[in-house]
Design an enzyme around this catalytic site. Structure first.
Site, mmCIF file in Angstrom:
data_model
loop_
_atom_site.group_PDB
_atom_site.id
_atom_site.type_symbol
_atom_site.label_atom_id
_atom_site.label_comp_id
_atom_site.label_asym_id
_atom_site.label_seq_id
_atom_site.Cartn_x
_atom_site.Cartn_y
_atom_site.Cartn_z
ATOM 1 N N ASP A 273 0.800 -1.374 -0.125
ATOM 2 C CA ASP A 273 -0.078 -0.070 -0.081
ATOM 3 C C ASP A 273 0.781 1.142 0.059
ATOM 4 O O ASP A 273 2.067 1.100 0.229
ATOM 5 C CB ASP A 273 -0.950 0.056 1.209
ATOM 6 C CG ASP A 273 -2.062 0.994 0.995
ATOM 7 O OD1 ASP A 273 -2.081 1.906 0.243
ATOM 8 O OD2 ASP A 273 -3.132 0.623 1.759
HETATM 9 C C1 BGC Z 1 -4.966 3.259 0.157
HETATM 10 C C2 BGC Z 1 -5.134 2.370 -0.989
HETATM 11 C C3 BGC Z 1 -4.875 3.116 -2.467
HETATM 12 C C4 BGC Z 1 -3.518 3.911 -2.458
HETATM 13 C C5 BGC Z 1 -3.219 4.416 -3.565
HETATM 14 C C6 BGC Z 1 -3.869 4.421 -0.108
HETATM 15 O O1 BGC Z 1 -3.831 5.302 1.082
HETATM 16 O O2 BGC Z 1 -5.241 2.571 1.208
HETATM 17 O O3 BGC Z 1 -6.300 1.477 -0.850
HETATM 18 O O4 BGC Z 1 -4.823 2.143 -3.380
HETATM 19 O O5 BGC Z 1 -3.735 4.669 -1.316
HETATM 20 O O6 BGC Z 1 -4.176 5.626 -3.786
#
Ligand code: BGC
Length: 737
Positions: A273
């Protein structure tokens, strides 16, 4: 009466047949129907990946395992970007969030219903099409990878990101996730499943330590990932922000390597993530294949990984494995040979029609006293629509699970479908979605001779403020002068909003008071809920009908009106339990305080299993949902098949006067210490004309009858489970004994 059925594409059928014949991963615990099975493993892709890898320089390999986060700089407004190697014909790869449609920050996108709504459809065919249509738009915008596919379980009903997920049951969530993933990858877009694993709340968002015992992990929280990984072969698994049993998920050898890559045979890549990587060698050696960074501290940069290899903290073989996995995913999904070009003319009307149809399959009818619904237009002269900006907008979920600006692409001046507010246009924190056809207008179209009036907060600069007493009085007066009063209530939630403090409608804070005042003024009050979480309903007994529309997406206005007026017969069923009180939920404890480091002490008794095990009557149980027709169930037989497989067969009949769809649910009572009274093992949605009946067969594999045996670290088959067939988790219609 329109009942949309998603036909099975012949081409998928053909691919599935091949997969069935030639595939070695036959330990899929809860198989999808044959036509939905994933394409077979592409052995040629492994050979090609190897050949390409051999021709890559070390520097080219190192640029392939790390994506820098500079939202504005990412081509197409995506969330991440991996630079290609043009001399070898490897294209750049742009990735973007895709929970409810494209999350591009610079391009117009369609807003689909929230993922929790998709789960409420209980229709894997719809989930496949949902994944495919989102993928189509991603490709048209130039993205080869979609970060949709959230599936953390609704352990915490107040969880801030519940709307991005697929409910509280691992089999429902897993099957829907698998089907969605198959749909996405069928359109040559790499799908990600996330957030792996134990990321069930926003409290302690960065690094909170989820403490989950191995049996609970295997039987609940890992299971949707296992089902999707084995059935759909997603290109990517995204490891989560939290720690799991003391170790960050993105450097947790047990779940990344031992379980995912070894036990389940996952051949794709693990990506972090955004900002969830916390080390170089430990993360790489634990199984992380790609870092998505948000700076300023970065761990998988070319320099750091070079140093780690030089010091032998990381082996060259492991780096090659990371790169090979990515190449394999790009080749096998078609992204390498057919990179998304972007710049296409997007047919937004076509997508809008799909979002409406998807929402129509997902709306859940919770209450319908004396068949108050469907409404009959000719009998209505005055219709009151009240609250939640229903004259303009619907709510969506905030944060990365939202789309940015659905129609106009105007990001600077609060144009298009997003609201202006005191905090800005903010798709992240203020996810009101202006509709081309809002609820009021959609109702007017279906009741052209009625006078449709709106009351409530019409001030778009303060969309979440409490209703004034004057607004409540005006709403009640309007209701008293109308033939029917439709009150819309909304519960905002989103990534980074924190978790909800309570399941009470909170924002605006006095929505319960509004409903009660309207219900007092007009006995024919119908409540529409827009929420990604369960909602408490102190007014339940005072209103005539209740409809849960979730976050309905940009086709929501028409979909809701179509259900209200019976153009569509509702067929959604709850993917989460709605409790009577916060205190009844498994995570409330003594005072509802959230732990930063949650202990999953309820073990397997999560979701409906908690209510069943503790004899707590919920407001509306998991699997519940009404229809404008009714269904009868008969003739259960349970046959023993090869191995320990059993097949439950029965018949569902539409006994009413209108066409409708019913999701028949099969639960198992496994007699083994610690198991809940019943757990879902299969389901099928059937579409029936009046008087029509259909045989249903649900196969229950040996694995589905097993428990995780911590002594032997393996699945143990438990013979003699009772089979229950229900219209919900509590409305059991047939049982084997
Ligand atoms: C989230 C993810 C997301 C990523 C990219 C993160 O803050 O937890 O689910 O895919 O950001 O935007």
């Amino acid at each position: 009466m329109r009942i949309t059925r998603w036909p099975t594409a012949a081409v998928l059928f053909a691919m599935a047949a091949t997969a069935y014949a030639g595939d070695s991963s036959n330990d899929v615990p809860y198989p999808l129907p044959m036509p939905l099975m994933a394409v077979p493993q592409n052995l040629g892709a492994h050979v090609r990946a190897d050949l390409l890898l051999k021709r890559m320089t070390q520097d080219e390999k190192l640029q392939f395992i790390h994506s820098e986060y500079q939202m504005s700089a990412v081509p197409g407004g995506g969330a991440g970007y991996i630079q290609g190697v043009p001399r070898l014909g490897i294209p750049d790869l742009n990735m973007v969030d895709s929970a409810t449609g494209s999350g591009s920050t610079t391009q117009k996108s369609t807003t689909f219903p929230a993922t929790i709504a998709l789960a409420a459809s209980w229709d894997p065919y719809l989930a496949r099409d949902f994944g495919a249509r989102i993928a189509d738009q991603l490709r048209e915008q130039g993205f080869g990878m979609g970060l949709g596919g959230g599936t953390n379980l609704a352990r915490e009903p107040r969880g801030g990101r519940l709307f991005e997920y697929l409910g509280e049951d691992p089999v429902l969530a897993g099957e829907m996730l698998a089907a969605r993933t198959i749909g996405t990858q069928s359109q040559q877009v790499i799908a990600t499943i996330k957030h792996y694993v134990g990321n069930e709340q926003e409290t302690g968002r960065q690094g909170g330590n989820s403490q989950i015992d191995e049996r609970t992990l295997r039987e609940l929280y890992l299971l949707p990932f296992e089902i999707a990984a084995k059935e759909a072969r997603p290109g990517s698994v995204m490891c989560s922000y939290n720690r799991l049993n003391g170790t960050y998920a993105c450097e947790n050898t047990h779940v990344l390597t031992d379980v995912l890559k070894k036990d389940w045979g996952f051949q794709g890549q693990v990506q972090s993530d955004w900002g969830a990587t916390h080390s170089t060698a430990p993360a790489i050696n634990a199984g992380l294949d790609e870092e998505e960074d948000v700076g300023p501290t970065v761990y998988l940069t070319p320099d750091l990984v070079k140093q780690a290899i030089a010091s032998k903290a990381v082996s060259q073989d492991r780096l090659d494995d990371m790169v090979r996995r990515k190449l394999y995913v790009m080749i096998s999904t078609g992204v390498l040979d057919h990179p998304a070009q972007g710049g296409a003319t997007i047919d937004f009307a076509k997508y809008n029609a799909f979002t409406q149809a998807a929402e129509e399959q997902s709306i859940v009818l919770l209450k319908n006293d004396n068949s108050q619904l469907p409404l009959s237009a000719p009998s209505l002269h005055k219709i009151a629509v009240i609250g939640a900006h229903a004259d303009t907008a619907v709510l969506t979920g905030g944060g990365s699970g939202n789309t940015r600006d659905p129609v106009t692409g105007n990001f600077s001046g609060c144009g298009g479908l997003t609201f202006a507010s005191s905090t800005g246009c903010g798709w992240w924190t203020n996810p009101w979605l202006k509709l081309n056809t809002p609820i009021t207008q959609a109702i007017q179209q279906l009741a052209p001779s009625a006078q449709v009036s709106f009351a409530g907060n019409t001030d778009q600069t303060q969309p979440f403020r409490a209703y004034t007493q004057q607004e409540i009085t005006q709403a009640a007066t309007l209701a008293s002068q109308s033939d029917v009063a439709i009150v819309v209530v909304a519960q905002p939630a989103g990534e980074d909003f924190g978790d909800l403090q309570s399941l009470s409608l909170a924002n605006p804070s006095n929505q319960d008071q509004l409903v009660e005042a309207v219900a007092k003024a007009n006995p024919r009050t119908i409540v529409i809920i827009e929420s990604g979480n369960p909602v408490l309903m102190p007014w339940k007994d005072q209103v005539a009908a209740i409809v849960d529309a979730w976050y309905p997406g940009e086709g929501g206005g028409k979909a809701i009106a179509n259900v209200l007026f019976g153009q569509v017969n509702p067929s959604g069923k709850l993917p989460v339990t709605f409790p009577v009180r916060d205190q009844d939920t498994p995570t409330w404890g003594t005072n509802g305080a959230f732990a930063t480091d949650p202990v999953y002490s309820e073990k397997l008794d999560m979701g409906y299993r908690w209510y069943d095990a503790n004899n707590i009557t919920p407001l509306y149980e998991f699997g519940y949902g009404l229809s404008y027709t009714h269904f009868s169930y008969s003739g259960l037989t349970v046959e023993q098949g090869p191995g320990h497989t059993i097949t439950a067969s029965f018949t569902v009949r539409n006994d009413g006067r209108v066409a409708g769809a019913e999701t028949a649910q099969v639960y198992l009572g496994v007699s083994y210490a610690g198991e809940p009274p019943r757990r879902l093992v299969g389901f099928q949605k059937v579409f029936l004309k009046p008087g029509q009946s259909q045989p249903v067969r649900v196969t229950i594999t040996e694995r589905a009858q097993s428990v995780w045996d911590t002594t032997h670290n393996d699945w143990a088959y438990v013979p003699g489970s009772a089979v229950y067939v229900g219209a919900s988790s509590r409305d059991i219609r047939l049982q084997s004994r």
